[in-house]
Motif scaffolding. Structure first.
Motif, mmCIF file in Angstrom:
data_model
loop_
_atom_site.group_PDB
_atom_site.id
_atom_site.type_symbol
_atom_site.label_atom_id
_atom_site.label_comp_id
_atom_site.label_asym_id
_atom_site.label_seq_id
_atom_site.Cartn_x
_atom_site.Cartn_y
_atom_site.Cartn_z
ATOM 1 N N ARG A 1 0.827 -1.203 0.000
ATOM 2 C CA ARG A 1 0.000 0.000 0.000
ATOM 3 C C ARG A 1 0.865 1.259 0.000
ATOM 4 N NH1 ARG A 1 -4.507 1.769 4.569
ATOM 5 N NH2 ARG A 1 -5.533 3.373 3.300
ATOM 6 N N ASP B 1 -6.853 7.390 -1.561
ATOM 7 C CA ASP B 1 -6.108 6.180 -1.205
ATOM 8 C C ASP B 1 -6.227 5.838 0.271
ATOM 9 O OD1 ASP B 1 -4.495 8.063 0.019
ATOM 10 O OD2 ASP B 1 -2.683 7.584 -1.119
ATOM 11 N N ALA C 1 -8.958 0.039 1.470
ATOM 12 C CA ALA C 1 -7.812 -0.866 1.562
ATOM 13 C C ALA C 1 -8.235 -2.286 1.909
ATOM 14 C CB ALA C 1 -6.820 -0.349 2.603
ATOM 15 N N ILE D 1 -4.478 2.126 -6.774
ATOM 16 C CA ILE D 1 -5.174 1.304 -5.790
ATOM 17 C C ILE D 1 -5.684 0.010 -6.418
ATOM 18 C CG2 ILE D 1 -7.211 1.189 -4.300
ATOM 19 C CD1 ILE D 1 -6.880 4.246 -3.928
#
Length: 650
Positions: free
Chosen positions: A23, A57, A61, A160
């Motif tokens: 990430r 962002d 996740a 992403i």
């Protein structure tokens, strides 16, 4: 190795969560590329708008790619609308108050309705607030700035979603692997008799992780419930089997520490490692059927087989509920059993007050006051005081470090872009739970970008001081809102419990009466269980002082959850017992009515639940009887009943 010797190692693992390097790398590429290109072509003033777009962002996740992509598009559109609305209200104090409060309220509801992982509506408020406090510009300049914001959002979206190419099921692999590890830790804690309360803590974490694993499998179906891909079938099968293991571990620990076989934890960790790497696990703990009271000796049987996968495919998507439309999701969000309306209203009012104070008081960057008010009330399942303290201390340290560094080295345009990119990427790699560290890293990024566009003569040191003061004022506003505005009403908490019990009663009644599970009733029961889970998570996150409500709710959450264990509802047809189904359903209806009388342990609940479950169940369904009794005692605020050991089975 003894249990006492392994405890420090386990605590060390819990204290040092790993960085999400993938990430962080994606954030590095997206932020650096978008901000760098816009800065090179249109100057750092417009590069800041691209950086604002990159803040998407912070979301998604943990969401599987089939739903992450569309939802982040919706969020990016929300960023653009917030940007335009904030720009149009710029320079007009009460217009700014109205726009920012409406966006804070609406974005809080929308993000909760979409179940999008991330910091709530915080960054939507950030975009609207920063643009609202900029000097007013014409429509053409506003459109150009919004375009640069969408450039950053688009590049960030592509970054992403890039993982979909190499690991299309990476997010759900990670969630299921996390559930396996947590159940392994629970089994390990239950296998040792060290006199500590570790099994109780491990149990809560295990159920939370398993809940997250089921949510990931559910979300991986996509917005339209696409066909079941092979990898998702594997994960679904493992989650069904993990439910059986989790149920067996809980049964064993209720009989006392040391009842869980030592070999289960290593097998589960081995399976977790395989799943995290995208492989199929080879071995699995062998668990006897639901009729056995004590778990068997561990045998490393095969984790998967063609027959098992065929059986799971026939069960799909049980016990998961069917996908709902956004209209139904919004309906649940605004129902009497939802905490969201109260939380959203509180955020909206706090942002309104923060916006007005920022506009009227002599502060350097008034948007930070509104942002502090929003940050104090959302973004983590922690009490506002703990959350605000982590934000404030992280901001103070981050601002101090930035001021000292900039005192000796004055950054130029490109050093600002490079430094902000590097620090932003590290911040995204830090676990969400590390609030202090994330704020320590986020603060220099904000200071460097704002300092780059402020008029000449404003030093970074002065900006850092105002950052601490402005954010501190906003946090105080948020905390004041937590004190002065009503908490989630008790009636909403009670309604969430009652609905979950009612739905569980319908599912258990159908299973006992017909011998097979009703997919509709079972799916609704799991949906209502999810609503109760959301309520339990929301209560401590919106209280200034802990009232103990969440701790009082947890035994009820666990008791209802255990009524829905697939081992109890079953996948195989079983003899039907209409009379037992009617008795159980009627008793759970009585329990649901009692749950509406107050929080667990309240006088009204205790007086309404004086009678134990039907005595006939104790003879024919002892396992079900014990779980109904556990639910009754949890609602009465009593300790769990003693569970008979192997030599004294019911």
């Amino acid at each position: 190795m003894s249990g006492a010797a392994t405890r420090p190692a386990r605590r060390a693992r819990r204290a040092l969560p790993p960085l999400d390097r993938a990430r962080g790398l994606k954030a590095l590429v997206a932020f650096g590329l978008s901000v760098g290109l816009v800065t090179a072509g249109a100057g750092i003033h417009n590069g800041v708008f691209a950086a604002m777009g990159c803040y998407i962002d912070a979301y998604g996740a943990r969401d599987p790619y089939p739903r992450r992509g569309p939802l982040l598009v919706v969020l990016a559109a929300g960023f653009a609308v917030a940007f335009l609305a904030g720009s149009l209200a710029a320079g007009q104090v009460w217009a700014m108050v109205g726009v920012l409060s409406v966006f804070a309220l609406g974005a809080t509801l929308l993000v909760r309705a979409l179940h999008l992982s991330g910091p709530g509506s915080y960054f939507v408020v950030l975009v609207a607030a920063l643009t609202a406090f900029l000097p007013p510009v014409g429509l053409r300049d506003t459109a150009v700035r919004a375009g640069f914001l969408l450039v950053g959002a688009t590049v960030s979206w592509l970054s992403i979603m890039s993982g979909w190419i190499l690991r299309p099921h990476g997010p759900e692999d990670g969630a299921v692997a996390g559930a396996l590890r947590s159940v392994a830790a629970y089994a390990e804690a239950g296998a040792t008799d060290d006199g500590e309360d570790e099994p109780r803590v491990a149990r809560r974490k295990a159920y939370q992780a398993v809940h997250g694993g089921w949510s990931a499998v559910q979300d991986a179906r996509g917005l339209r419930g696409a066909a079941l891909p092979p990898r998702l079938l594997v994960l679904y099968t493992l989650m069904l089997r993990l439910e059986t293991v989790l149920d067996a571990v809980t049964d064993a620990t209720e009989r006392g520490a040391g009842r869980v076989p030592d070999g289960w934890a290593p097998l589960l960790r081995e399976a977790a490692g395989a799943v995290a790497a995208g492989r199929e696990p080879e071995r699995w703990p062998t668990v006897d059927g639901p009729g056995e009271d004590a778990p068997p000796l561990p045998v490393g049987g095969p984790a998967l087989s063609p027959e098992l996968l065929r059986t799971a495919r026939a069960l799909w998507p049980r016990p998961l509920p069917r996908g709902n439309s956004l209209r139904h999701e919004l309906g649940d969000l605004l129902s009497r059993a939802s905490p969201s309306p109260v939380l959203a209203l509180r955020v909206g009012l706090a942002v309104a007050v923060g916006t007005a104070l920022g506009a009227l008081l002599p502060v350097l960057h008034p948007a930070w006051v509104a942002l502090g008010a929003a940050a104090a009330l959302q973004g983590a399942h922690q009490q506002p005081v703990r959350r605000s303290w982590g934000r404030l201390t992280g901001t103070v340290v981050g601002a101090g470090v930035t001021a000292v560094v900039c005192h000796f080295f004055e950054p130029g345009v490109w050093s600002t872009v490079v430094a902000a990119t590097l620090v932003h990427s590290v911040a995204r790699a830090v676990p969400v739970s590390a609030m202090f560290t994330r704020m320590l890293l986020n603060t220099p990024v904000a200071l460097l970008l704002v300092a780059a566009v402020l008029p000449a003569g404003t030093s970074v040191q002065e900006l850092a001081l105002y950052r601490m003061l402005d954010l501190g004022l906003g946090l105080v506003v948020g905390l004041a809102a937590a004190v002065l505005l009503p908490r989630v009403p008790v009636r909403r908490v009670c309604e969430a419990v009652a609905r979950a019990v009612t739905a569980a009663g319908a599912a258990v009644r159908a299973r006992l009466s017909t011998g097979t599970a009703d997919p509709v009733a079972e799916g609704l029961a799991w949906r209502r269980m999810g609503d109760l889970w959301t309520m339990h998570a929301a209560v401590p996150a919106e209280e200034l002082r802990s009232t103990g409500t969440a701790d009082r709710l947890w035994p009820v959450v666990l008791a209802v959850r255990r009524l829905l264990a697939p081992g109890l509802l079953g996948g195989e047809p079983a003899p039907s017992h209409p009379a037992e189904g009617a008795r159980t359903g009627a008793y759970l209806d009585l329990v649901a009515h009692a749950a509406r009388q107050g929080l667990p342990g309240a006088t009204g609940v205790r007086s309404a639940l004086t009678d134990p479950p039907p005595a006939a169940l104790a003879e024919h369904r002892p396992r079900l009887y014990r779980r109904l009794e556990a639910l009754r005692r949890a609602l009465r605020g009593q300790a769990p009943p003693a569970v008979p050991g192997e030599g004294e089975r019911t």
